[in-house]
Design a protein around this motif. Structure first.
Motif, short mmCIF file in Angstrom:
data_model
loop_
_atom_site.label_atom_id
_atom_site.label_comp_id
_atom_site.label_asym_id
_atom_site.label_seq_id
_atom_site.Cartn_x
_atom_site.Cartn_y
_atom_site.Cartn_z
N THR A 297 0.80 -1.23 0.00
CA THR A 297 0.00 0.00 0.00
C THR A 297 0.84 1.28 0.00
O THR A 297 0.28 2.38 0.04
CB THR A 297 -0.95 0.02 1.22
OG1 THR A 297 -0.17 -0.14 2.40
CG2 THR A 297 -1.98 -1.09 1.11
N SER A 298 2.16 1.15 -0.06
CA SER A 298 3.01 2.34 -0.13
C SER A 298 4.33 1.98 -0.82
O SER A 298 4.74 0.81 -0.81
CB SER A 298 3.30 2.92 1.26
OG SER A 298 4.19 2.08 1.96
N ILE A 299 4.97 2.99 -1.38
CA ILE A 299 6.26 2.75 -2.03
C ILE A 299 7.30 2.34 -1.00
O ILE A 299 8.18 1.52 -1.28
CB ILE A 299 6.71 3.98 -2.86
CG1 ILE A 299 7.80 3.59 -3.86
CG2 ILE A 299 7.16 5.12 -1.98
CD1 ILE A 299 7.35 2.74 -5.01
N GLU A 300 7.19 2.84 0.23
CA GLU A 300 8.13 2.46 1.30
C GLU A 300 7.98 0.98 1.65
O GLU A 300 8.97 0.27 1.86
CB GLU A 300 7.90 3.32 2.55
CG GLU A 300 8.22 4.79 2.38
CD GLU A 300 7.10 5.59 1.68
OE1 GLU A 300 7.41 6.69 1.19
OE2 GLU A 300 5.95 5.12 1.61
N MET A 301 6.74 0.53 1.70
CA MET A 301 6.47 -0.88 1.97
C MET A 301 7.07 -1.76 0.86
O MET A 301 7.67 -2.80 1.13
CB MET A 301 4.95 -1.07 2.00
CG MET A 301 4.44 -2.03 3.01
SD MET A 301 2.62 -1.96 2.96
CE MET A 301 2.30 -3.69 3.09
N LEU A 302 6.91 -1.31 -0.38
CA LEU A 302 7.45 -2.05 -1.52
C LEU A 302 8.97 -2.10 -1.46
O LEU A 302 9.57 -3.16 -1.62
CB LEU A 302 6.98 -1.41 -2.83
CG LEU A 302 7.52 -2.04 -4.11
CD1 LEU A 302 7.16 -3.52 -4.20
CD2 LEU A 302 7.00 -1.29 -5.32
N GLU A 303 9.59 -0.96 -1.21
CA GLU A 303 11.06 -0.92 -1.14
C GLU A 303 11.57 -1.82 -0.02
O GLU A 303 12.56 -2.53 -0.19
CB GLU A 303 11.55 0.52 -0.92
CG GLU A 303 11.31 1.45 -2.09
CD GLU A 303 12.14 1.14 -3.32
OE1 GLU A 303 13.09 0.32 -3.25
OE2 GLU A 303 11.83 1.71 -4.37
N GLY A 304 10.87 -1.82 1.12
CA GLY A 304 11.26 -2.68 2.23
C GLY A 304 11.19 -4.15 1.87
O GLY A 304 12.09 -4.93 2.19
#
Length: 114
Positions: free
Chosen positions: A8-15
């Motif tokens: 649900t977020s680009i930060e979540m994806l990057e993580g």
């Protein structure tokens, strides 16, 4: 059935990409009928590969995904190995070729780790 990680977020994806060695990224939009038709087939294709983490991103919700991964159409599928893109396919998928690519990457990666 293959477990799906909904992002649900680009930060979540990057993580997720940083934490997991093998990531299969599926980018779609809710109004895309092709996206809905292909997703169950992708889940079935990835079922035999337990180390591959299937990640789903709704491009309407996480708009940054388009610029981060240069995505111009949906669905777009990327196979990432240690944060690097190895496979990219979109819209009209040749499943035989995609399965062959995933299998090769998976076996090379799992053999290296043993």
């Amino acid at each position: 059935m293959k477990e799906v990680n909904d992002i649900t977020s680009i930060e979540m994806l990057e993580g997720m990409i940083q934490q997991k060695e093998l990531v299969f990224l599926y980018v779609s939009r809710p109004e895309c009928s092709v996206c809905h038709a292909l997703f169950p087939k992708i889940k079935a294709l990835l079922e035999p590969y337990p180390m591959v983490h299937l990640v789903h991103v709704n491009a309407n919700e996480v708009e940054e995904v388009a610029s981060r991964f240069l995505i111009f159409t949906v669905p777009t599928m990327l196979m990432l190995v240690n944060q690097k893109e190895y496979v990219r396919t979109d819209r009209f998928v040749r499943f035989d070729r995609l399965e062959e690519q995933v299998q090769q990457i998976y076996h090379m990666h799992t053999q290296d780790g043993e």
